[in-house]
Scaffold this motif. Structure first.
Motif, PDB file in Angstrom:
ATOM      1  N   HIS A  42       0.802  -1.224   0.000  1.00  0.00           N
ATOM      2  CA  HIS A  42       0.000   0.000   0.000  1.00  0.00           C
ATOM      3  C   HIS A  42       0.834   1.272   0.000  1.00  0.00           C
ATOM      4  O   HIS A  42       0.322   2.337  -0.313  1.00  0.00           O
ATOM      5  CB  HIS A  42      -0.950   0.001   1.192  1.00  0.00           C
ATOM      6  N   VAL A  43       2.102   1.189   0.377  1.00  0.00           N
ATOM      7  CA  VAL A  43       2.939   2.387   0.356  1.00  0.00           C
ATOM      8  C   VAL A  43       3.844   2.417  -0.859  1.00  0.00           C
ATOM      9  O   VAL A  43       4.554   3.381  -1.086  1.00  0.00           O
ATOM     10  CB  VAL A  43       3.783   2.527   1.644  1.00  0.00           C
ATOM     11  N   LEU A  44       3.829   1.365  -1.659  1.00  0.00           N
ATOM     12  CA  LEU A  44       4.690   1.291  -2.833  1.00  0.00           C
ATOM     13  C   LEU A  44       3.918   1.296  -4.146  1.00  0.00           C
ATOM     14  O   LEU A  44       4.482   1.554  -5.199  1.00  0.00           O
ATOM     15  CB  LEU A  44       5.557   0.027  -2.778  1.00  0.00           C
TER      16      LEU A  44
ATOM     17  N   LEU B 244       4.896   6.930   3.563  1.00  0.00           N
ATOM     18  CA  LEU B 244       3.520   7.127   3.116  1.00  0.00           C
ATOM     19  C   LEU B 244       2.594   6.315   4.002  1.00  0.00           C
ATOM     20  O   LEU B 244       2.687   5.094   4.048  1.00  0.00           O
ATOM     21  CB  LEU B 244       3.367   6.697   1.651  1.00  0.00           C
ATOM     22  N   MET B 245       1.720   6.981   4.733  1.00  0.00           N
ATOM     23  CA  MET B 245       0.783   6.272   5.599  1.00  0.00           C
ATOM     24  C   MET B 245      -0.337   5.672   4.748  1.00  0.00           C
ATOM     25  O   MET B 245      -1.044   6.401   4.058  1.00  0.00           O
ATOM     26  CB  MET B 245       0.208   7.215   6.648  1.00  0.00           C
ATOM     27  N   PRO B 246      -0.500   4.335   4.784  1.00  0.00           N
ATOM     28  CA  PRO B 246      -1.490   3.710   3.897  1.00  0.00           C
ATOM     29  C   PRO B 246      -2.937   3.891   4.333  1.00  0.00           C
ATOM     30  O   PRO B 246      -3.844   3.761   3.546  1.00  0.00           O
ATOM     31  CB  PRO B 246      -1.098   2.233   3.935  1.00  0.00           C
ATOM     32  N   GLY B 247      -3.177   4.219   5.589  1.00  0.00           N
ATOM     33  CA  GLY B 247      -4.550   4.361   6.058  1.00  0.00           C
ATOM     34  C   GLY B 247      -5.105   5.752   5.808  1.00  0.00           C
ATOM     35  O   GLY B 247      -4.363   6.728   5.732  1.00  0.00           O
ATOM     36  N   GLY B 248      -6.406   5.841   5.678  1.00  0.00           N
ATOM     37  CA  GLY B 248      -7.052   7.136   5.523  1.00  0.00           C
ATOM     38  C   GLY B 248      -7.210   7.802   6.884  1.00  0.00           C
ATOM     39  O   GLY B 248      -7.434   7.141   7.891  1.00  0.00           O
ATOM     40  N   THR B 249      -7.067   9.109   6.938  1.00  0.00           N
ATOM     41  CA  THR B 249      -7.257   9.847   8.186  1.00  0.00           C
ATOM     42  C   THR B 249      -8.194  11.026   7.941  1.00  0.00           C
ATOM     43  O   THR B 249      -8.488  11.381   6.799  1.00  0.00           O
ATOM     44  CB  THR B 249      -5.914  10.395   8.732  1.00  0.00           C
ATOM     45  N   ASP B 250      -8.632  11.642   9.023  1.00  0.00           N
ATOM     46  CA  ASP B 250      -9.513  12.812   8.913  1.00  0.00           C
ATOM     47  C   ASP B 250      -8.779  14.043   8.410  1.00  0.00           C
ATOM     48  O   ASP B 250      -9.399  15.073   8.154  1.00  0.00           O
ATOM     49  CB  ASP B 250     -10.150  13.122  10.272  1.00  0.00           C
ATOM     50  N   SER B 251      -7.469  13.953   8.247  1.00  0.00           N
ATOM     51  CA  SER B 251      -6.695  15.119   7.801  1.00  0.00           C
ATOM     52  C   SER B 251      -7.123  15.590   6.410  1.00  0.00           C
ATOM     53  O   SER B 251      -6.881  16.746   6.054  1.00  0.00           O
ATOM     54  CB  SER B 251      -5.202  14.794   7.802  1.00  0.00           C
ATOM     55  N   LYS B 252      -7.775  14.731   5.641  1.00  0.00           N
ATOM     56  CA  LYS B 252      -8.222  15.141   4.298  1.00  0.00           C
ATOM     57  C   LYS B 252      -9.186  16.325   4.363  1.00  0.00           C
ATOM     58  O   LYS B 252      -9.311  17.083   3.413  1.00  0.00           O
ATOM     59  CB  LYS B 252      -8.868  13.965   3.571  1.00  0.00           C
ATOM     60  N   HIS B 253      -9.852  16.491   5.503  1.00  0.00           N
ATOM     61  CA  HIS B 253     -10.789  17.604   5.650  1.00  0.00           C
ATOM     62  C   HIS B 253     -10.083  18.939   5.904  1.00  0.00           C
ATOM     63  O   HIS B 253     -10.729  19.980   5.920  1.00  0.00           O
ATOM     64  CB  HIS B 253     -11.766  17.317   6.792  1.00  0.00           C
TER      65      HIS B 253
END
Length: 199
Positions: free
Chosen positions: A16-18, A126-135
């Motif tokens: 997921h990071v590559l 690269l963090m593979p998980g989604g976070t709330d930072s996208k907001h």
């Protein structure tokens, strides 16, 4: 055998990071057990690398379908998010998170035993998980996504699954790191544009 399983889990995590990742998340077809379905609908969750165009998932699915693409309607859901931007690893946001991680990781699993030196080295990834930072992407270009605890291969298998858990020492590291990050952010020194840290 146990080492083979661990190696496979770790390899899957680093995919997921590559590279781009895709997972079939839902499939719906038919209206009754004794009626052949006239159509089917499926959803694929894509995780895109930074710099990947938003049209990439659609083009990828069309390539998968090959000649059958003429019979498919491939669309992007409006709820999707663009790949994350890349934060400068020499900038103040990364330096602040580095200081927080090193402070939070000064303690070993034996309660109260402090490690010598400035703590663990901190490297960008690269963090593979989604976070709330996208907001917060419209507010700042200094978003650092990080995971302030270690994850064993066994724990990695349980992510988003039954009995998902975190070890107590790792939970304490998470709390110490988050507390240090909040304190450092409150002390300022980030310049005019604030940084957002997402755990």
């Amino acid at each position: 055998m146990k080492d083979d399983v661990s190696a496979r889990v770790i390899q899957q995590a680093f995919v997921h990071v590559l590279a781009r990742a895709a997972a079939l998340t839902s499939l719906a077809a038919g209206v009754a057990d004794n009626v052949l379905p006239q159509a089917a609908q499926l959803s694929i969750n894509f995780r895109l690398l930074p710099g990947t165009p938003v049209s990439d998932p659609v083009n990828h699915v069309l390539r998968w379908l090959g000649p059958n693409a003429a019979h498919a309607n491939v669309t992007l859901k409006p709820t999707g998010f663009l790949p994350s931007t890349v934060t400068d690893c020499q900038g103040p946001a990364f330096r602040m998170i580095t200081a927080a991680i090193q402070e939070g990781w000064k303690f070993s699993e034996a309660a109260g035993k402090q490690l010598e030196g400035s703590g663990v080295p901190v490297l960008p990834y690269l963090m593979p998980g989604g976070t709330d930072s996208k907001h917060y992407q419209n507010l700042t270009d200094s978003i650092v996504r990080f995971c302030p605890y270690s994850v064993s291969p066994q724990e990695l298998q349980g992510v988003h699954g039954t009995n998902e858990r975190i070890a107590v020492p790792d939970f304490l590291r998470l709390l110490c790191t988050s507390r240090a990050g909040l304190r450092l952010a409150g002390e300022g020194g980030m310049g005019k544009r604030a940084a957002t840290a997402s755990v």
